[in-house]
Design an enzyme around this catalytic site. Sequence first.
Site, short mmCIF file in Angstrom:
data_model
loop_
_atom_site.label_atom_id
_atom_site.label_comp_id
_atom_site.label_asym_id
_atom_site.label_seq_id
_atom_site.Cartn_x
_atom_site.Cartn_y
_atom_site.Cartn_z
N GLN A 239 -4.47 -2.25 9.62
CA GLN A 239 -4.38 -3.54 8.93
C GLN A 239 -4.99 -4.64 9.80
OE1 GLN A 239 -3.40 -3.88 5.74
NE2 GLN A 239 -3.85 -6.06 5.80
N ASP B 116 -10.93 2.50 4.33
CA ASP B 116 -11.22 1.06 4.19
C ASP B 116 -12.73 0.82 4.06
OD1 ASP B 116 -9.16 -0.82 4.04
OD2 ASP B 116 -8.67 -0.61 6.17
N LYS C 287 0.85 -1.20 0.00
CA LYS C 287 0.00 0.00 0.00
C LYS C 287 0.88 1.24 0.00
CE LYS C 287 -3.76 -2.47 2.24
NZ LYS C 287 -4.45 -2.83 3.49
N1 GUN Z 1 -6.84 -7.26 5.83
C1 GUN Z 1 -7.30 -7.94 4.74
N2 GUN Z 1 -7.89 -7.09 3.88
C2 GUN Z 1 -7.83 -5.88 4.43
C3 GUN Z 1 -8.27 -4.59 4.00
O1 GUN Z 1 -8.87 -4.39 2.94
N3 GUN Z 1 -8.00 -3.57 4.85
C4 GUN Z 1 -7.37 -3.75 6.03
N4 GUN Z 1 -7.18 -2.68 6.81
N5 GUN Z 1 -6.95 -4.92 6.46
C5 GUN Z 1 -7.17 -5.97 5.65
#
Ligand code: GUN
Length: 298
Positions: free
Chosen positions: A96, A119, A52
């Site tokens: 995350q 998110d 990211k």
């Molecule tokens: N863990 C798995 N997918 C995601 C996501 O889209 N966002 C976040 N913050 N954690 C994740």
Amino acid sequence: MKIIDGKSISNQIKSEISAEVAKIIDNNGRAPHLASILVGEDPASQTYVENKAKACKKVGFVSSKYNLSAKDSENDLLETIEFLNNDQNVDGIIVQLPLPEHIDEKKIIQAVKPEKDVDGFHPINAGRMAIGLPAYISATPFGIMQLLQRSEIETKGKNCVVIGRSNIVGRPVSILMSQNADPGNATVTVCHSKTKNLQEISSNADILIVAIGKPELVNADMVKQGAVVIDVGIHRKPSTEKKSGFKLIGDVKFDEVSKKASYITPVPGGVGPMTIASLLINTLKASKKEIYPQTEHN
Ligand code: GUN
């Protein structure tokens, strides 16, 4: 049969975002800023957060990483979120997931200010999305909608079957596909682990979205000739052909289903690359205050 090339579509989105960031900077604006919080040292989560950050750099965003130890308390994490909620220079915050067991995930998701919840996990964003108000839509469902839109796939009036009802994929994508929008306006059926006659239902789908988390569950008998197939699954399968010792497979048996489908997403390179592109779109929207023009939730 056409392959829906998520990698290429996500690159296209990234170049559009780069161009927009360049304009913002030209107008003496501030580059969008995404803050990521990682708790612990789970290698997969570390990779996601790094990817990211790399994507942010590529499009000209600022990104910052906050690393907490797996032993840090829920309060420590809440304080970090509070700090970032109040930082005027931070547009988007992601925590995350998954989190260590002693931390209440629901509480954490709700601690992120909805205005910065890129998110789209906060109940305010999920709720707004469900009733058709402007909202941050989470990465995977948003990515699927982008794939359909940019591949110019007609969804109006089509039978859409979603296999899987998770809060982060199946449920939201089923809502989006049924909304009075484009893409949308489909007749949607949601299937799950208790569904009877899955094959009968799935083989009636014009658009089949599979997000059940079961390797190669969907075979050719479950798919109608000419269907559009979106495979959200990603699993490792041991393979002697690959140097890494494994290959990536989806929830769909690609080799046989691709022979019947009109369009299909590959794994890898289909839905996967779109998730980061979605996050970048949301962060750009956050920096432009597009979803929440006022500070309150309207
Ligand atoms: N863990 C798995 N997918 C995601 C996501 O889209 N966002 C976040 N913050 N954690 C994740």
